[in-house]
Design an enzyme around this catalytic site. Structure first.
Site, PDB file in Angstrom:
ATOM      1  N   GLU A 191      36.377 -64.584 -19.065  1.00 39.30           N
ATOM      2  CA  GLU A 191      37.586 -63.820 -18.724  1.00 39.30           C
ATOM      3  C   GLU A 191      38.284 -63.269 -19.970  1.00 39.30           C
ATOM      4  OE1 GLU A 191      39.561 -66.642 -16.218  1.00 39.30           O
ATOM      5  OE2 GLU A 191      38.040 -66.410 -14.658  1.00 39.30           O
ATOM      6  N   ASP A 218      45.170 -67.028 -21.656  1.00 45.73           N
ATOM      7  CA  ASP A 218      44.890 -66.833 -20.230  1.00 45.73           C
ATOM      8  C   ASP A 218      45.289 -68.076 -19.442  1.00 45.73           C
ATOM      9  OD1 ASP A 218      43.846 -66.439 -17.727  1.00 45.73           O
ATOM     10  OD2 ASP A 218      41.825 -65.933 -18.395  1.00 45.73           O
ATOM     11  N   LYS A 224      37.808 -72.465  -6.652  1.00 44.65           N
ATOM     12  CA  LYS A 224      37.215 -72.324  -7.991  1.00 44.65           C
ATOM     13  C   LYS A 224      37.275 -73.632  -8.769  1.00 44.65           C
ATOM     14  CE  LYS A 224      37.748 -69.205 -11.934  1.00 44.65           C
ATOM     15  NZ  LYS A 224      38.400 -67.953 -12.338  1.00 44.65           N
ATOM     16  N   ASP A 282      36.934 -60.098 -10.937  1.00 46.22           N
ATOM     17  CA  ASP A 282      37.625 -61.271 -11.469  1.00 46.22           C
ATOM     18  C   ASP A 282      37.786 -62.216 -10.278  1.00 46.22           C
ATOM     19  OD1 ASP A 282      39.386 -63.175 -12.355  1.00 46.22           O
ATOM     20  OD2 ASP A 282      41.060 -61.804 -12.720  1.00 46.22           O
TER      21      ASP A 282
END
Ligand code: AMP
Length: 602
Positions: A169, A191, A70, A8
């Site tokens: 994810e 999420d 990211k 992850d």
């Protein structure tokens, strides 16, 4: 085949897991932690740190500490330059228009920085497993575009990893659920991480996980929450001292740090004290910031951001044609889902208790490891029916966007389109491929211009070229073309590609591998130096304790050896030299010990 690791790769933290005899296990990193901060820091002399050490230098060296990379992966500079205020380092435009990071006089692509994080995870996994690791499944937010997915895969390649699959994810979280419960359910995976928000609705049963709809925002996460708290702190500081401190990078980094700490505290406490001594100084002396932030003030500040996530959930339900009552379980993922207001609002929307049995920091990596296990054939296969989260289409006359593969289509998916020429003897046709939902082409994300060349000369409209647009299981787009008359595969080039070229990728991979070998080398040298240091300390003690029993010549020899050792520690980094010295010190010590013992016996 070696172990496939599941990663992850988070905005704030990353986690790595693997399948241990059919069960997922989180890998403990070199520092003994289960999560590794996705932070890369550079010291003044160019040394690189990743993880906890890098995070620790964020306050003292903010310009050279890269966090939240990211956010910039696979994005154009023009689309993300507003995010500059969320980070302490400098972002700039790369020559191909992508986003890049500047540290001193070096410019890094976000892929390279992410690769440094991946390398650290890979190394941690290798140490933990005691074997070389070359294969991985990496997760991405469901709402990542094609170029963001490509960039993630490229980061893996640079880190020397064969990225077997990129999965979303929330889908990974659903896999963890299927592995654990093995019962049919309709799941909502909410999420909310450090930089992104996703909501996915899935139908799962024993061996199928089918995504019904996904929505999200790639630029909404914990960092945005920290930002509203920073603004509040700046206002407080202005109220107390009539000083605007918003232009100072170090001040901003201290405020960001304090805002995040306050936020974390407010997840359990109802009020928190923020004390930042010597925040700025002017002619009248140093100025401190002292403030109390209550949970209710905090909730008032972040309410609009939380509502944006709730809105996305409503839209996702509509996309999936599901009512709230049809959702059986709500699973929370990502650190920001720990905020009480977030939990309260999500619970209110879905009108049911939240499933808190999964660790929101680890469940995604666990799901990635399970996907790795499925690919390895170690555990029973679960068919993943994921969807594409953006419509894929091309630009047509009048600058409009024509959809070829609509969003929420199950992947892999493909669509063919016949293309022809508009003038006689036209030799090339350009196809502008985009992703998005807007009717005007330019309002969507461009994936590049694909050019069909060497079309056989003919009257306009006669050539018939079949263009195939495909989205693979990783959510990555490819385009192929075939001339229907000749059957010849057309030559396709992408005119304005985003991301890294093959040459750049190869260069970066080679550099990273060199860096890895160098750091291996550096670690070995460091270990040898410690060994020598230890031997010198033992020899010094030996000389002190046994001086009376040693011959004068031996004392001289020992002093010489100690001097040689100290000099080597000061000057030499040559592994062969140090190794030889270490062996010499051991031999010398052994020889003198034998002599002393023989003397004692005599
Ligand atoms: P992730 O991307 O899932 O690692 O989430 C990281 C984000 O979650 C960061 O913005 C953290 O500040 C935030 N976070 C982590 N723990 C908590 C907590 N207990 N309360 C509020 N936010 C948190």
């Amino acid at each position: 085949m070696g172990t496939i690791i599941g990663i992850d790769l988070g905005t704030t933290n990353s986690v790595c897991a693997f399948m241990d005899r059919g069960e997922p296990r989180v890998i403990i990193n070199e520092e003994g932690g289960r999560v590794t901060p996705s932070v890369v820091g550079f010291s003044k002399d160019g040394e690189r740190f990743v993880g906890d050490i890098a995070k620790r230098q964020m306050l003292i060296n903010p310009d050279a500490t890269i966090h939240g990379i990211k956010r910039f992966m696979g994005r154009r500079f023009k689309d993300c330059k507003e995010d500059q205020h969320l980070v302490s380092y400098v972002i700039e435009e790369a020559s191909n228009g992508d986003c890049a990071v500047r540290v001193g006089d070096r410019v890094y692509s976000p892929q390279e920085v992410s690769a440094m994080v991946l390398q650290k995870l890979r190394k941690g996994a290798e140490d933990f497993l005691g074997e070389t690791v070359t294969e991985a499944v990496i997760t991405v937010p469901a709402y990542f575009t094609d170029s963001q997915r490509q960039a993630t895969r490229d980061a893996g390649t640079i880190a020397g990893l064969d990225v077997l699959r990129i999965i979303n994810e929330p889908t990974a979280a659903a896999l963890a659920y299927v592995h654990d419960r093995k019962q049919a359910s309709t799941l909502a995976v909410y999420d909310f991480g450090g930089g992104t928000f996703d909501i996915s609705l899935l139908e799962v049963d024993r061996d199928v996980a089918e995504v019904r709809a996904t929505r999200g925002n790639n630029a909404l996460g914990g960092a945005d929450i920290d930002k509203v708290v920073v603004t509040w702190l700046l206002d407080e500081f202005y109220r107390q001292h009539a000083i605007d401190a918003s232009a100072d990078r170090i001040v901003l980094q201290r405020l960001r740090d304090a805002a995040e700490r306050a936020k974390l505290e407010l997840s359990t406490a109802t009020s928190t004290e923020i004390h930042l001594p010597f925040l700025v100084a002017d002619a009248s002396g140093p100025k401190h910031l002292q403030a109390t932030l209550t949970r209710s003030t905090f909730e008032g500040l972040i309410g609009p951001l939380v509502q944006r996530t709730v809105e996305e959930c409503r839209k996702a339900l509509a996309d999936a044609r599901l009512t709230v009552a049809e959702v059986d379980e709500v699973i929370l993922v990502g650190g920001s889902s720990r905020i009480p207001l977030v939990q309260q609002e999500v619970q209110k929307l879905f009108d049911r208790p939240l499933n808190k049995s999964f660790n929101p920091d680890e469940v995604v990596a666990v799901g990635a490891a399970i996907q790795g296990g499925i690919l390895e054939g170690d555990i029973k296969s679960v068919t993943l029916l994921d969807v594409t989260n953006f419509s894929l289409g091309i630009e047509v006359a009048g600058g409009r966007f024509a959809t070829l593969i609509p969003k929420n289509t199950t992947i892999p998916a493909h669509k063919t389109q016949l293309v022809s020429t508009v003038v006689d003897d036209q030799r090339t046709v350009k196809i502008h491929v985009l992703q998005g939902e807007q009717t005007r082409a330019r309002d969507n994300v461009s994936l590049g211009d694909f050019e069909l060349r060497n079309i056989q000369p003919a009257a306009k409209g006669v050539p018939r070229i079949r263009v195939k647009f495909a989205i693979d299981a990783n959510g990555i787009v490819s385009v192929g073309a075939q001339d229907m008359r000749t059957g010849i595969q057309e030559e396709i080039t992408i005119d304005s590609p985003m991301g890294l070229s093959k040459q750049e990728l190869d260069r970066m991979k080679a550099e990273a591998e060199n860096g890895r070998q160098e750091s291996d080398e550096a670690r070995k040298v460091k270990a040898l130096r410690q060994e020598i240091e230890q031997k010198l300390v033992t020899l010094e003690a030996f000389l002190r304790d046994q001086r009376g029993l040693l011959h004068k010549a031996d004392i001289g020899g020992l002093e010489q050896a100690l001097k040689r050792g100290r000099m080597a520690l000061l000057k030499s980094s040559d592994r062969a030299n140090l190794k030889e010295l270490s062996a010499y010190l051991s031999r010398f010590h052994g020889h003198l010990s034998d002599k002393v013992q023989a003397g004692n016996r005599a």
